[in-house]
Design a protein around this motif. Sequence first.
Motif, short mmCIF file in Angstrom:
data_model
loop_
_atom_site.label_atom_id
_atom_site.label_comp_id
_atom_site.label_asym_id
_atom_site.label_seq_id
_atom_site.Cartn_x
_atom_site.Cartn_y
_atom_site.Cartn_z
N PRO A 203 69.20 65.47 70.72
CA PRO A 203 68.80 64.70 71.97
C PRO A 203 68.65 63.26 71.74
CG PRO A 203 66.87 65.90 71.07
CD PRO A 203 68.18 66.22 69.98
N THR A 204 68.80 62.39 72.80
CA THR A 204 68.54 61.23 72.80
C THR A 204 67.16 60.82 73.02
OG1 THR A 204 68.99 61.04 75.16
CG2 THR A 204 70.75 60.42 73.64
N PRO A 205 66.35 59.64 72.59
CA PRO A 205 64.88 59.45 72.67
C PRO A 205 64.17 59.85 73.92
CG PRO A 205 65.91 57.96 71.26
CD PRO A 205 67.03 58.45 71.75
N ASP A 206 65.17 59.34 74.87
CA ASP A 206 64.65 59.43 76.49
C ASP A 206 64.81 61.04 76.85
OD1 ASP A 206 67.24 59.79 77.03
OD2 ASP A 206 67.56 57.92 78.24
N GLY A 207 65.26 61.83 76.07
CA GLY A 207 65.63 63.23 76.38
C GLY A 207 66.66 63.55 77.76
N ARG A 208 67.38 62.68 77.86
CA ARG A 208 68.22 62.86 78.95
C ARG A 208 69.76 63.35 78.63
NH1 ARG A 208 68.84 58.09 82.51
NH2 ARG A 208 69.39 59.53 84.09
N SER A 209 70.16 62.84 77.30
CA SER A 209 71.54 63.22 76.82
C SER A 209 71.50 63.83 75.57
CB SER A 209 72.15 61.91 76.95
OG SER A 209 72.24 61.23 78.34
N PHE A 210 72.61 63.90 74.98
CA PHE A 210 72.81 64.45 73.75
C PHE A 210 74.02 63.82 72.82
CE2 PHE A 210 70.65 68.42 73.07
CZ PHE A 210 70.56 68.59 72.01
N ILE A 211 73.73 63.37 71.65
CA ILE A 211 74.76 62.85 70.94
C ILE A 211 75.26 63.70 69.87
CG2 ILE A 211 75.01 60.76 69.16
CD1 ILE A 211 72.88 59.09 70.57
N PHE A 212 76.59 63.66 69.63
CA PHE A 212 77.29 64.38 68.78
C PHE A 212 77.98 63.53 67.71
CE2 PHE A 212 76.52 67.01 72.30
CZ PHE A 212 76.40 68.45 71.76
N GLY A 213 78.46 63.95 66.62
CA GLY A 213 78.97 63.15 65.70
C GLY A 213 79.44 63.78 64.36
#
Length: 434
Positions: A295-305
């Motif tokens: 999860p992103t630090p702001d808790g609004r999105s997800f990062i995948f890699g």
Amino acid sequence: MGFAGESNYWLEGAGPAEAAPETSGALPDKVDVAIVGAGYTGLTAALHLARAGRDVAVFDAMGIGFGASSRNGGMVGPGLHKLGITGLVDAYGEEGAVAILGEGLRALDHLEAFVADEGIACDLALTGRFRGARTQAHYEASGRECDWLAAKIGLPTHHVTRADQRAEIGSDFYRGGVVYERDGGVHPRKLLEGIAARAVAAGVRIFAPCAVTGHAKARDGVTLKTARGTLQARELVLATNGYSDRRSNALSRRVIPLETGACAVGPLSPAQMAELTPKGRMHGETGRVFMWYRPTPDGRSFIFGGRFGAGGMDRAAREAAFRASICRVFPQLERAPIPHIWSGLIAYTADHSPHLGHLDGVWMAGGYCGSGVTRGIYFGAKLARRMLKQPDADTAFDALPFKPIPFRPLAGLGAGLMVRKYQMQDARDLKARE
């Protein structure tokens, strides 16, 4: 490194970091230390050297943190080792394996203390990491490794059965997994700019963009040729890692750059985020070519890699590759927006270990094998201490020779073929479990 249509979440979608420090000014005639590479390693080393009274100039061909320091997933932890416990013990014996893996914990402790001492607001949070097991065999092997790490180096971990994994992740894809409780996340660009600002405040001069096009030994050190002119340095540091090339040949000959991709999915609703990661953890999985996500630090999105969505693809092809991998784990994200996709280079070494030291007449550190946030800052500090002849400059990696890569011009091709082989083996394992 980039592609048409690239959009980096950390630069464009994550809110402001600290103001980037001033990078202009006249080129000096001479400095005590010249550092090539304005990422975590170079800037951390510069900060420590400047506070010890050295006159330091940092150069980057593009800009502050242009490479992996602004392109990574912002995941931190002990970094373990790509060889795995069995591979490490086979290569170095149990005592050596314990020392190498223990160094990862010390690096994480250093990062945590450094961020706190410097007051860098970078959203550092050690929320833990759930590592999903793709197969039952992976689950059993992960459990054995988990128990070994807890017993031998004191790493806090615990098993998660398949029946209980919904408490960790909103997916039924895995066959259980393990949790590494000392892993976590950070905003990588905020961390990078915080270090840069403190380096400038300590007297470091940063020249970016300003490529170092060559260097040669001189009577009193090194002569550097740059895009802005020539200068003398008593000592030279190469901190270019995956972005090393003929201009930083001493390091380039010892690492293999590999392209990785990343994307941001969202924004998602609070309910969706709570379903995907009930405890707000970092995430990974077993496999030879694996996906990481958080999860992103702001808790609004997800990062995948991971090692997909790269290799010369255009944006549409990258998005399709990402979505296929994402929906393997989270089918509920089939229609979720993917506004940011970007890529970058990491650096692998022949022994899968990071290295630092004085080789071919220059200081260097790198080869972080995809775990460069924690290791880059730790190695930058260790390298500076070594240059200053200060105590506590040693690491468990010091006895490992940092050898040039055989047939280096062909290494990238070989690595690409190996990745494709691993992908086929992973696909075979997944098919066998059905």
